[in-house]
Design a protein around this motif. Structure first.
Motif, PDB file in Angstrom:
ATOM      1  N   THR A 202       0.861  -1.190   0.000  1.00  0.00           N
ATOM      2  CA  THR A 202       0.000   0.000   0.000  1.00  0.00           C
ATOM      3  C   THR A 202       0.893   1.234   0.000  1.00  0.00           C
ATOM      4  O   THR A 202       2.012   1.195   0.515  1.00  0.00           O
ATOM      5  N   ILE A 203       0.385   2.304  -0.567  1.00  0.00           N
ATOM      6  CA  ILE A 203       1.149   3.548  -0.644  1.00  0.00           C
ATOM      7  C   ILE A 203       0.535   4.568   0.305  1.00  0.00           C
ATOM      8  O   ILE A 203      -0.667   4.835   0.253  1.00  0.00           O
ATOM      9  N   GLN A 204       1.365   5.133   1.154  1.00  0.00           N
ATOM     10  CA  GLN A 204       0.931   6.091   2.170  1.00  0.00           C
ATOM     11  C   GLN A 204       0.969   7.522   1.623  1.00  0.00           C
ATOM     12  O   GLN A 204       1.554   7.789   0.572  1.00  0.00           O
ATOM     13  N   ASP A 205       0.397   8.440   2.364  1.00  0.00           N
ATOM     14  CA  ASP A 205       0.345   9.851   1.972  1.00  0.00           C
ATOM     15  C   ASP A 205       1.716  10.516   1.927  1.00  0.00           C
ATOM     16  O   ASP A 205       1.851  11.596   1.373  1.00  0.00           O
ATOM     17  N   THR A 206       2.720   9.899   2.514  1.00  0.00           N
ATOM     18  CA  THR A 206       4.062  10.480   2.511  1.00  0.00           C
ATOM     19  C   THR A 206       4.787  10.277   1.182  1.00  0.00           C
ATOM     20  O   THR A 206       5.919  10.732   1.029  1.00  0.00           O
ATOM     21  N   CYS A 207       4.151   9.607   0.235  1.00  0.00           N
ATOM     22  CA  CYS A 207       4.732   9.382  -1.093  1.00  0.00           C
ATOM     23  C   CYS A 207       5.113  10.720  -1.709  1.00  0.00           C
ATOM     24  O   CYS A 207       4.338  11.691  -1.677  1.00  0.00           O
ATOM     25  N   MET A 208       6.309  10.788  -2.263  1.00  0.00           N
ATOM     26  CA  MET A 208       6.816  12.034  -2.836  1.00  0.00           C
ATOM     27  C   MET A 208       5.937  12.540  -3.984  1.00  0.00           C
ATOM     28  O   MET A 208       5.817  13.743  -4.189  1.00  0.00           O
ATOM     29  N   ALA A 209       5.312  11.634  -4.715  1.00  0.00           N
ATOM     30  CA  ALA A 209       4.433  12.039  -5.813  1.00  0.00           C
ATOM     31  C   ALA A 209       3.254  12.869  -5.297  1.00  0.00           C
ATOM     32  O   ALA A 209       2.806  13.806  -5.959  1.00  0.00           O
ATOM     33  N   TYR A 210       2.772  12.548  -4.105  1.00  0.00           N
ATOM     34  CA  TYR A 210       1.668  13.316  -3.521  1.00  0.00           C
ATOM     35  C   TYR A 210       2.123  14.707  -3.079  1.00  0.00           C
ATOM     36  O   TYR A 210       1.307  15.589  -2.839  1.00  0.00           O
ATOM     37  N   GLN A 211       3.440  14.882  -2.966  1.00  0.00           N
ATOM     38  CA  GLN A 211       3.998  16.183  -2.598  1.00  0.00           C
ATOM     39  C   GLN A 211       4.403  16.968  -3.846  1.00  0.00           C
ATOM     40  O   GLN A 211       5.023  18.028  -3.752  1.00  0.00           O
ATOM     41  N   GLY A 212       4.105  16.416  -5.027  1.00  0.00           N
ATOM     42  CA  GLY A 212       4.421  17.091  -6.279  1.00  0.00           C
ATOM     43  C   GLY A 212       5.809  16.793  -6.817  1.00  0.00           C
ATOM     44  O   GLY A 212       6.275  17.426  -7.757  1.00  0.00           O
ATOM     45  N   ILE A 213       6.494  15.811  -6.238  1.00  0.00           N
ATOM     46  CA  ILE A 213       7.847  15.455  -6.658  1.00  0.00           C
ATOM     47  C   ILE A 213       7.784  14.213  -7.549  1.00  0.00           C
ATOM     48  O   ILE A 213       7.169  13.216  -7.194  1.00  0.00           O
ATOM     49  N   TRP A 214       8.436  14.287  -8.682  1.00  0.00           N
ATOM     50  CA  TRP A 214       8.432  13.190  -9.635  1.00  0.00           C
ATOM     51  C   TRP A 214       9.348  12.083  -9.122  1.00  0.00           C
ATOM     52  O   TRP A 214      10.561  12.250  -9.044  1.00  0.00           O
ATOM     53  N   CYS A 215       8.789  10.947  -8.766  1.00  0.00           N
ATOM     54  CA  CYS A 215       9.550   9.801  -8.286  1.00  0.00           C
ATOM     55  C   CYS A 215       8.805   8.546  -8.708  1.00  0.00           C
ATOM     56  O   CYS A 215       7.595   8.463  -8.521  1.00  0.00           O
ATOM     57  N   GLN A 216       9.513   7.618  -9.270  1.00  0.00           N
ATOM     58  CA  GLN A 216       8.907   6.346  -9.649  1.00  0.00           C
ATOM     59  C   GLN A 216       9.809   5.174  -9.268  1.00  0.00           C
ATOM     60  O   GLN A 216       9.840   4.149  -9.934  1.00  0.00           O
ATOM     61  N   SER A 217      10.524   5.313  -8.176  1.00  0.00           N
ATOM     62  CA  SER A 217      11.453   4.261  -7.755  1.00  0.00           C
ATOM     63  C   SER A 217      10.726   2.952  -7.449  1.00  0.00           C
ATOM     64  O   SER A 217      11.264   1.871  -7.698  1.00  0.00           O
ATOM     65  N   CYS A 218       9.524   3.021  -6.928  1.00  0.00           N
ATOM     66  CA  CYS A 218       8.768   1.804  -6.629  1.00  0.00           C
ATOM     67  C   CYS A 218       8.381   1.070  -7.907  1.00  0.00           C
ATOM     68  O   CYS A 218       8.468  -0.157  -7.980  1.00  0.00           O
ATOM     69  N   LYS A 219       7.972   1.816  -8.904  1.00  0.00           N
ATOM     70  CA  LYS A 219       7.593   1.217 -10.187  1.00  0.00           C
ATOM     71  C   LYS A 219       8.788   0.541 -10.840  1.00  0.00           C
ATOM     72  O   LYS A 219       8.681  -0.564 -11.366  1.00  0.00           O
ATOM     73  N   ASP A 220       9.942   1.181 -10.775  1.00  0.00           N
ATOM     74  CA  ASP A 220      11.144   0.613 -11.377  1.00  0.00           C
ATOM     75  C   ASP A 220      11.552  -0.695 -10.708  1.00  0.00           C
ATOM     76  O   ASP A 220      12.124  -1.568 -11.347  1.00  0.00           O
ATOM     77  N   ALA A 221      11.268  -0.844  -9.417  1.00  0.00           N
ATOM     78  CA  ALA A 221      11.658  -2.040  -8.670  1.00  0.00           C
ATOM     79  C   ALA A 221      10.648  -3.176  -8.781  1.00  0.00           C
ATOM     80  O   ALA A 221      10.950  -4.310  -8.428  1.00  0.00           O
ATOM     81  N   CYS A 222       9.466  -2.900  -9.278  1.00  0.00           N
ATOM     82  CA  CYS A 222       8.376  -3.881  -9.294  1.00  0.00           C
ATOM     83  C   CYS A 222       8.425  -4.757 -10.547  1.00  0.00           C
ATOM     84  O   CYS A 222       8.010  -4.328 -11.623  1.00  0.00           O
ATOM     85  N   ASP A 223       8.925  -5.992 -10.389  1.00  0.00           N
ATOM     86  CA  ASP A 223       9.013  -6.911 -11.529  1.00  0.00           C
ATOM     87  C   ASP A 223       7.660  -7.314 -12.109  1.00  0.00           C
ATOM     88  O   ASP A 223       7.516  -7.387 -13.322  1.00  0.00           O
ATOM     89  N   PRO A 224       6.656  -7.579 -11.267  1.00  0.00           N
ATOM     90  CA  PRO A 224       5.362  -7.959 -11.862  1.00  0.00           C
ATOM     91  C   PRO A 224       4.588  -6.777 -12.455  1.00  0.00           C
ATOM     92  O   PRO A 224       3.496  -6.947 -12.974  1.00  0.00           O
ATOM     93  N   ARG A 225       5.171  -5.589 -12.374  1.00  0.00           N
ATOM     94  CA  ARG A 225       4.542  -4.371 -12.917  1.00  0.00           C
ATOM     95  C   ARG A 225       3.184  -4.090 -12.282  1.00  0.00           C
ATOM     96  O   ARG A 225       2.237  -3.677 -12.949  1.00  0.00           O
ATOM     97  N   ALA A 226       3.115  -4.303 -10.979  1.00  0.00           N
ATOM     98  CA  ALA A 226       1.873  -4.048 -10.246  1.00  0.00           C
ATOM     99  C   ALA A 226       1.708  -2.567  -9.923  1.00  0.00           C
ATOM    100  O   ALA A 226       0.628  -2.135  -9.552  1.00  0.00           O
ATOM    101  N   ILE A 227       2.774  -1.783 -10.055  1.00  0.00           N
ATOM    102  CA  ILE A 227       2.702  -0.353  -9.753  1.00  0.00           C
ATOM    103  C   ILE A 227       2.779   0.421 -11.060  1.00  0.00           C
ATOM    104  O   ILE A 227       3.687   0.235 -11.869  1.00  0.00           O
TER     105      ILE A 227
END
Length: 159
Positions: free
Chosen positions: A95-120
């Motif tokens: 689950t993704i919490q409100d502290t995610c940098m994307a919710y603060q307007g910062i471009w970050c996709q480190s979780c997506k890059d690490a997800c092999d099954p492409r669930a993110i």
């Protein structure tokens, strides 16, 4: 009140479901009654994410790394407290919490890059940083997305 009584009270007042146990642990058992804390699952874990938790029982720490589902913990357990590995490894999901940098307007996709099954995935929006979405059906709960998150915004927990 003595320190021993206080620590004993904390032990028995602990929530039973807050720790993630090793993969494929039978849900039908009381884990702390069956596990002898032999540490064999800890010593064979290839990514070292099985650690001694509260009371010396094995727990998963995805802040260290991910689960590769190698099944070494299952094979090492002398108590046979694991299910058949054809069943899902856990009843947990990311689950993704409100502290995610994307919710603060910062471009970050480190979780997506690490997800092999492409669930993110990330949804694009004009004038905003893309926002993350997790496909719960595709999520294997491997935890690969947890450690690379710079804001510790991803948790793996019961669904």
């Amino acid at each position: 009140m003595s320190t021993i009584n206080q620590s004993r009270r904390r032990l028995f007042s602990r929530k039973k479901n807050d720790a993630i146990r090793p993969p494929w642990v039978k849900q039908s058992i009381e884990f702390t009654d069956e596990c002898t804390r032999c540490d064999k699952c800890i010593s064979v874990c290839e990514t070292q994410i099985i650690v001694k938790g509260e009371g010396g029982f094995p727990e998963i720490d995805f802040k260290i790394d991910e689960c590769t589902f190698c099944q070494k913990c299952v094979n090492a357990c002398p108590e046979a407290i694991f299910n058949d590995t054809d069943t899902p490894a856990w009843q947990v999901k990311a689950t993704i919490q409100d502290t995610c940098m994307a919710y603060q307007g910062i471009w970050c996709q480190s979780c997506k890059d690490a997800c092999d099954p492409r669930a993110i995935s990330f949804s694009l929006a004009v004038g905003k940083a893309p926002l993350p979405q997790i496909d719960i059906e595709a999520c294997t709960a491997c935890g690969a997305c947890v450690a690379p998150c710079p804001s510790t915004a991803i948790l793996v927990r019961a669904v």
